[in-house]
Every structure is written in structure tokens, then in C-alpha cells.
Design an enzyme around this catalytic site. Structure first.
Site, PDB file in Angstrom:
ATOM      1  N   ASP A  39      -1.834 -30.655  62.337  1.00  0.00           N
ATOM      2  CA  ASP A  39      -1.211 -31.137  61.105  1.00  0.00           C
ATOM      3  C   ASP A  39      -0.299 -32.310  61.491  1.00  0.00           C
ATOM      4  OD1 ASP A  39      -0.456 -31.546  58.528  1.00  0.00           O
ATOM      5  OD2 ASP A  39       0.100 -29.481  58.107  1.00  0.00           O
TER       6      ASP A  39
HETATM    7  C1  NOJ Z   1       0.921 -32.397  56.023  1.00  0.00           C
HETATM    8  C2  NOJ Z   1       0.277 -31.286  55.261  1.00  0.00           C
HETATM    9  O1  NOJ Z   1       0.743 -30.036  55.708  1.00  0.00           O
HETATM   10  C3  NOJ Z   1      -1.239 -31.300  55.346  1.00  0.00           C
HETATM   11  O2  NOJ Z   1      -1.746 -30.312  54.498  1.00  0.00           O
HETATM   12  C4  NOJ Z   1      -1.755 -32.657  54.993  1.00  0.00           C
HETATM   13  O3  NOJ Z   1      -3.163 -32.657  55.005  1.00  0.00           O
HETATM   14  C5  NOJ Z   1      -1.191 -33.654  55.983  1.00  0.00           C
HETATM   15  N1  NOJ Z   1       0.255 -33.665  55.866  1.00  0.00           N
HETATM   16  C6  NOJ Z   1      -1.734 -35.068  55.773  1.00  0.00           C
HETATM   17  O4  NOJ Z   1      -1.239 -35.596  54.628  1.00  0.00           O
END
Ligand code: NOJ
Length: 766
Positions: A297
Site C-alpha cells: 500500500d
Molecule cells: C492508500 C489506500 O489504502 C489504498 O487503498 C489505495 O489504493 C492507495 N492509497 C492508492 O491510492
């Protein structure tokens, strides 16, 4: 010209052309026939270590959209890395033209010209927004959910995107957690079916089709169990909950062929998920045989330092790769650390090769090597973006996502003529909130408001008053607003409007960004002055239809006790107002069922229907005056509205359950049936739900679990028999022996209209 000459009988040209054609076809055919694994192998043989590591590196676009902004303003560096082939993927680059521009750098300037995979949070529609995932899940309509993902994919793919960071398949039991809006709610059975439907909607049957995108099951794992509902918080759950509740939707996504996974920000039982080898290498890539790749993530590799798990960036890189995280999203760690880690022997070249092979394979499957610009056609983007087909698709999904929570004396549907309607509330004319959170590519204020939707019905007169204003607050992300809690100056006009009206429609709830990532709340009532406004209006005209817009279950005790009608519309997307008006006026009979329990109090969190009995149960049976059983002294255990609950404009009656036999042996089956009748006056849809209780097992089992459902549509007066097959498969759980098995013994099954149904039959598995 050659083909034309051939047909015109121009012999010399014809012969040359013929041979050319045959040779070309043979070469092209060969190119196509070379299996992807071979193409990956051959490409990897040409790659330097830097180029391999580059494939494992993902950068955000050169601006800040979905995460904390990079402090070093390193756009120039990112560009250079792209040109050197040190970037495998970018996220938040969008639009056919823009994607073409970055793709061109990767393909035309780098040594091997390896195309980028372009990621984006396509969570519920791209530019044309469909209902938030929690709302879509309330439809319990798997075909509609699949279609919604497919049309979102089509619109996004036309804008250059070929990989979505969706579906989020985290099971969520705590409405304080803002990200409940992104998932399918609290149940692993429903959640698994929806996970599979979304994956197949996004990916279609052929990933190289330019209307599809690769999907990503996230967040692996247990992010939805963030302690006390506070986002990014620690998670501490046992094997029993992990395997029986958290993992099934991830497994379902894997079985549906999902191409990628994202790990999660949280630590799980002391280990940050990004470094969890057991989850990623043993379970996902091992036991489940997942062949795709895992992306971290945003910054989650780096965040392991703050978790107090990685000593520094170097350590974080080693932990991440050893655990099986293949791609680094915006931590800049793989790109800076993997080479030295390899020299030190802390990681192996086999691990790097495995990650690169997985990433390249998905790129080949998308057809990016055959045509890196296949998603970058501006004319195509213009013709698909916001097309009629896509608008109709999101409207259809919006209709199916609403849940009728209350409708005393059939106040709804409204009469179409001769009524004076006061339409009151901060969200009534709001064109932004219905888009919800995660709508990065949508234009602000592009939803149809409830006011606009209702105005399309011309037979009534509508007076609109905000009552409570929306005020501009945090300008950091898009146009954030909040619901006023300092100024009641709108109350007077709203009361005046209510006084003159036959019916008051109040549109209240959460503004669009009040739920979602980083939006945890400790209070679950109507924010700002909305509750006060509601009570004031009620004193003047109690004939109120409450239209709710929100991204999570709310506490609605007062409304439930006093108001005649409540319609849950969530954040329904671009066509919001049109869909809501159709339901209010009875042109669409609501059929949604709650995918999450609605609490009576925040203090009940986490709240879910499939809880464990405890040694001191008694929600139904305890003596009123007794103390020592599992309960609260000041509130009931039960939810206000249970999981699976939802009304219709018609009424359904269930017969008793009949069983084909009341026992069976492993490998066999029995059938449980009910007859359902529409005893109301209009056609309607009902989702008939099957729950099962395992009375005694090697590890404690929930009081009941959803194990099947069927949606039936019946004309007024019509009946239908609905049957469920009960098999050993349905009774399996992750047992004390740490395997999925059905243990012989006594079971009960329940069939009815929601998770609190008492209609029951018992059977035995021998
Ligand atoms: C953080 C989020 O937790 C995740 O779900 C998302 O896909 C990413 N950022 C990218 O934006």
C-alpha cells in the site's frame, strides 16, 4: 494495394504479395503463439538488475492525489527513472493523453521499452460514478455488481487506466471505520460472492480486451479490523477469525482469477501486513497458488519504520521482499535498497526474479507489449466517457442499492400530483456529496441532486430549504465541506416551508467525504445541526420522509422511533437524484438489504449478526432483572436494523420450512424449501436468505451464518417455492484442526427476510 492486385489478377504482384502475406502471417502467428511465460523469460534474460528492480518500483503521478505528498518534490528524478526503465508502474496518471505521455517515455526512451502498468483507484466508477461499494452490496445483486464494475472498467480503460486498486474485500464490523464505505460489509459469505463478482466485472473473460482492467484484492489482510475503528490502527485477531471471517473474500478473489493483491497498512498480531511472510508467501502464493503480484500500500514499506518493526529503509526493503511484497508503491525503498541488500545476501536474486516475472506476466496478459498505447486513444476516450450506456448502468445500480428502512402506513411512495412538498436539508440540492469518497476522476458537483430528480416529476410543488448549510472546510482534497454546527440561521425558513407542506422530505446524512480513508468517527449520529433541525421540523410537520445519504451505518434511534418513513440511499453516485426520485414516487420498488448491521449506539461497536454465543448468552432469553450475562446495562444487544434487513412497497409472506430429510451423511445433500408469496398490492423483489447454525464444534461457531440467498421477483398475489441445497461444503469451517472441514452433529437452518428471522428447521450431519 497488394491484396487488391492479387484479386485483380495482376500476376507478378499477386505472387509476390501472396508470399509476403503468407510469411507475414506465419511470423505474426508465431509471435502470438509464443506463450507468455516464454516471452517473459526471454525478456528477463535481457534485463539488467537495475531494470528488474525498476519493474518493482511504482511512482505516483507528478502531483499529490491519494496520499501524503512526497516531501522532496522529486518530479525530475521520477522522470529520469522512467526514461531509464527504472519504473514498472505509475498510479494517478489518467486521461488517454496523459497516460500516452508517460508511456511514451517508458517505451520510447528506456533501453528495453517495457510498458508501464497504470494503476488507479477505480473504486466505484471512473468519471461517471456508481454507488459506493457498500451501497452496491446492499443490492445483493451479483450480476448488477459485476456489470457496475465492468462499465467502470470500460470508462477507465478508455482513459488510459489498465489496473484498478479494487475491489476492497475487507470485512468490516465497525462503522466507526470510515472505509466501511469501500467494502461489502460485515459478512464473509456475501463478501466472497461480491469479491468474485467485482473481479470478474473488472477483468472480464479476457484481460487483453481494451475494455477491461486488472483488479486488485485489498488490503491483505485484516485492515477492516483496525482496533476501535480508527484507521491505520493495529489489528489483533486470532486464527479463528482470520481464517473464518477475514480471509474467505480474498480466497474468493483469488479463485476468480484476480491478477493482483495489495497488502495493508496495519500490523496483524505484531507483524505489519507488508512484512507478513505467512500471509503472503505461505497462504497466498503458497496454499492458494496465487500467480499474480502483490503491491504494497502507499508508503507501507516505509511505514514499517514507524510501526517500530523495521530499523530503517534498508531493513524495510529486506522485510518487504522476503515477505513476498513484489512492488513498492511510493516508498522509494526497493529502488534504493534492493541492490545493496542483494550484495549483502539479505535477499536473493530468485526473489527479485519471481517478483519481476509476476509483474511482467500481468503486463503481457493486458496486451501492453503488443500495443502499449492500446488504452490511449483520445477519440475512444471521448466517445466512451459519460456515454449513455454508462449513465444507464450507474442509474440501474443506484436504483438497486437503496434500502427502505421504515414505511409506516405506506407513506411512500409519494403521490405524483397535487402535493406540496417541502424538501429540506443540507444534502437535498447537493450535487457533490452523492458522489461519495473515492471519485478522483469525477467532476465536482456532477451528480444529479435529489432536488433535480424530484423536479423532473412535475405534478407536485416543491419548496426547497437547506435548513443547515454546508460550509467549506478542508480544501486539501477536492472540494471538502462539512455540515454546519455553528449557525442555525437556516432553521426559520425551513420551518416555514414545513408548515405549508403536505409532506416533508428531509435529505440528511454525511457529506461525501465524511466517510472513506482516514475518516473514522466516534459519533455516528447525524452530523452538525441536522438532528436538531429534524426534531424542530417534526414538531411542525411530522409527516416526514427521511432520505439518508451516508457512507456507513448511522445511529438512527430517534428517527426510527418518530418518523413514518426512512429511505437509506447511501452515496449513490452520478445518477443519485434520478434514482431516489424514482423510488420516492414508486416508479422503482426498493429491494436493497443491509450489508451491515445498524447500531443503536456507538458503544455496541463492533456489531455484527454472526457473533459468538458466549457462555452467558441471553439476548433473547435473559431475565429482565438479571446482571451476569453478556449484555449492556444501558442498551440492548441487538442492532436497530439487522444485517439483511430491508423493506419493500409490497409485503411478502413466508411459509414454514420443509426439509427433504432431516439428516444426511458427508457427500450427500438435503433440500430446504419455503414458499414465498407477494401479499401486497404491487410487484416487488425479495431476497430470501438462508442462515445456518452449527450447535457444537471443535472451536466455537457463530450463532448463525449466511449460507445462501435467492432474489425473487413476484407480481402481486404470486407465490414461488425457493429451495436451498444443504451440502457438506456449506457446513465447512476452519476448525480447531486448522483445516476446512464439516464436523458431524446438530445444525439449525433459518430462512427468512433478514438475519434475525426465527423461522427454523433442525437437521443432523452424520
Ligand atoms: C492508500 C489506500 O489504502 C489504498 O487503498 C489505495 O489504493 C492507495 N492509497 C492508492 O491510492
Amino acid at each position: 494495394m497488394a491484396i487488391k492486385d492479387f484479386y485483380l489478377g495482376n500476376k507478378p504482384y499477386a505472387i509476390i504479395s501472396f508470399f509476403f502475406l503468407v510469411t507475414y502471417t506465419v511470423i505474426a502467428q508465431k509471435e502470438i503463439e509464443v506463450p507468455i511465460s516464454q516471452r517473459v523469460f526471454e525478456l528477463m534474460a535481457k534485463m539488467t538488475l537495475e531494470e528488474k528492480i525498476g519493474q518493482m518500483n511504482q511512482y505516483n503521478g507528478f502531483w499529490n492525489v491519494t496520499g501524503p505528498s512526497p516531501k522532496d518534490g522529486n518530479a525530475k528524478e521520477k522522470y529520469d527513472h522512467l526514461a531509464k526503465g527504472w519504473v514498472g508502474s505509475m498510479l494517478n496518471v489518467r486521461g488517454a493523453e496523459e497516460v500516452r505521455a508517460v508511456q511514451q517515455v517508458a517505451v520510447e526512451q528506456s533501453r528495453l521499452g517495457i510498458p508501464l502498468i497504470i494503476g488507479f483507484d477505480l473504486i466505484h466508477g471512473y468519471k461517471t460514478i456508481s454507488p459506493i461499494p457498500l451501497a452496491e452490496s446492499a443490492s445483493w445483486d451479483l450480476e448488477a455488481i459485476k456489470n457496475s464494475a465492468a462499465i467502470g472498467a470500460k470508462e477507465a480503460a478508455a482513459a488510459g487506466i489498465n489496473w484498478t486498486f479494487a475491489p476492497m474485500v475487507d470485512i468490516t464490523r465497525d462503522a466507526r471505520w470510515g472505509r466501511v464505505m469501500e467494502g461489502a460489509g460485515e459478512d464473509p459469505y456475501l463478501g466472497s460472492l461480491i469479491a468474485a463478482a467485482r473481479v470478474s466485472g473488472f477483468q472480464g473473460s479476457d484481460l487483453s480486451n481494451p475494455n477491461t482492467v486488472a483488479a486488485c484484492a485489498k488490503h491483505f489482510a485484516a485492515y477492516g479490523f483496525a482496533e476501535s475503528g480508527r484507521d491505520y490502527n493495529t489489528v489483533d485477531i486470532g486464527e479463528n477469525t482470520l481464517h473464518n471471517i477475514v480471509l474467505p473474500p480474498f480466497k474468493a478473489a483469488t479463485d476468480a482469477g484476480v491478477k493482483t493483491f495489495m497488502n495493508s497498512f496495519n500490523d496483524l498480531n505484531g507483524i505489519p501486513a507488508t512484512a507478513d511472510k505467512h500471509l503472503q508467501r505461505d497462504i497466498l502464493k503458497g496454499d492458494w497458488g496465487f500467480e499474480g503480484f502483490i503491491v504494497s500500500d502507499w508508503g507501507s514499506l516505509k511505514e514499517m519504520i514507524d510501526h517500530g518493526y523495521a530499523r530503517d529503509k534498508h531493513d524495510a526493503g529486506s522485510l518487504g521482499l522476503n515477505a513476498g511484497s513484489d512492488m513498492d508503491m511510493e516508498s522509494y525503498i526497493y529502488i534504493s535498497e534492493l541492490q545493496s541488500l542483494l550484495k549483502e545476501g539479505k535477499i536473493t536474486i530468485a526473489q527479485i526474479d519471481d517478483a519481476v516475472r509476476r509483474i511482467l506476466t500481468v503486463k503481457y496478459e493486458l496486451g501492453l507489449f503488443d500495443d502499449p498505447y492500446k488504452y490511449c486513444n483520445v477519440e475512444r476516450e471521448q466517445s466512451i466517457s459519460g456515454s449513455q450506456e454508462i449513465r444507464e448502468g450507474v442509474l440501474d445500480m443506484a436504483r438497486k442499492s437503496m434500502v427502505l428502512l421504515k414505511n409506516d402506513q405506506s407513506l411512500l411512495p409519494l403521490k405524483k400530483e397535487g402535493q406540496k412538498i417541502a424538501l429540506i436539508g443540507p444534502l437535498a440540492a447537493d450535487k457533490n456529496s452523492p458522489l461519495g469518497n473515492w471519485r478522483i476522476a469525477a467532476e465536482n458537483n456532477s451528480a444529479v441532486s435529489v432536488l433535480e430528480g424530484m423536479q423532473a416529476y412535475k405534478g407536485n410543488s416543491i419548496i426547497h430549504e437547506q435548513g443547515v448549510r454546508l460550509v467549506n472546510s478542508i480544501p486539501a482534497f477536492h472540494e471538502e465541506v462539512s455540515i454546519n454546527n455553528t449557525d442555525k440561521c437556516g432553521f426559520k425558513a425551513a420551518k416555514k416551508a414545513a408548515k405549508k407542506a403536505d409532506i416533508v422530505v428531509m435529505v440528511l446524512g454525511e457529506y461525501g467525504f465524511q466517510s472513506g480513508e482516514g475518516r473514522s468517527r466516534t459519533k455516528l449520529g447525524l452530523p452538525g445541526f441536522q438532528q436538531e433541525l429534524l426534531e424542530e421540523i417534526y414538531k411542525i410537520n411530522p409527516n416526514i420522509v427521511l432520505v439518508l445519504m451516508n457512507g456507513r451505518p448511522l445511529v438512527l434511534n430517534w428517527a426510527d422511533e418518530h418518523l413514518p418513513a426512512i429511505l437509506e440511499t447511501w452515496h449513490l453516485g452520478t445518477e443519485s437524484g434520478n434514482a431516489i426520485a424514482e423510488v420516492l414516487y414508486g416508479d422503482y420498488n426498493p429491494s436493497g438489504k443491509l450489508p451491515m448491521s445498524f447500531p443503536r449506539s456507538v458503544g455496541q461497536m463492533p456489531l455484527y449478526y454472526n457473533y459468538k454465543s458466549t457462555g452467558r448468552p441471553g439476548a433473547d432469553g435473559a431475565d429482565a432483572g438479571s446482571v451476569f450475562w453478556s449484555h449492556y446495562g444501558d442498551e440492548k444487544n441487538t442492532p436497530l436494523y439487522p444485517f439483511g434487513y430491508g423493506l419493500s412497497y409490497t409485503e411478502f409472506e413466508y411459509s414454514d420450512i420443509t426439509l427433504s430429510a432431516n439428516e444426511f451423511t458427508k457427500g450427500g445433500t438435503i433440500k430446504a424449501s419455503v414458499t414465498i408469496s407477494n401479499i401486497g398490492k404491487v410487484k416487488g423483489k425479495e431476497t430470501v436468505q438462508l442462515y445456518i447454525k452449527d450447535h457444537f464444534a471443535s472451536s466455537t461457531r457463530p450463532v448463525r451464518e449466511l449460507k445462501g440467498f435467492e432474489m425473487v421477483e413476484l407480481e402481486a398475489g404470486a407465490s414461488k417455492k425457493v429451495s436451498f441445497e444443504i451440502s457438506e461444503e456449506l457446513l465447512k469451517f476452519y476448525s480447531a484442526s486448522q483445516i476446512w472441514e464439516a464436523e458431524p452433529g446438530r445444525f439449525s437452518l433459518f430462512i427468512g427476510t433478514n438475519s434475525s428471522t426465527k423461522r427454523k428447521a433442525d437437521f443432523q450431519l452424520n
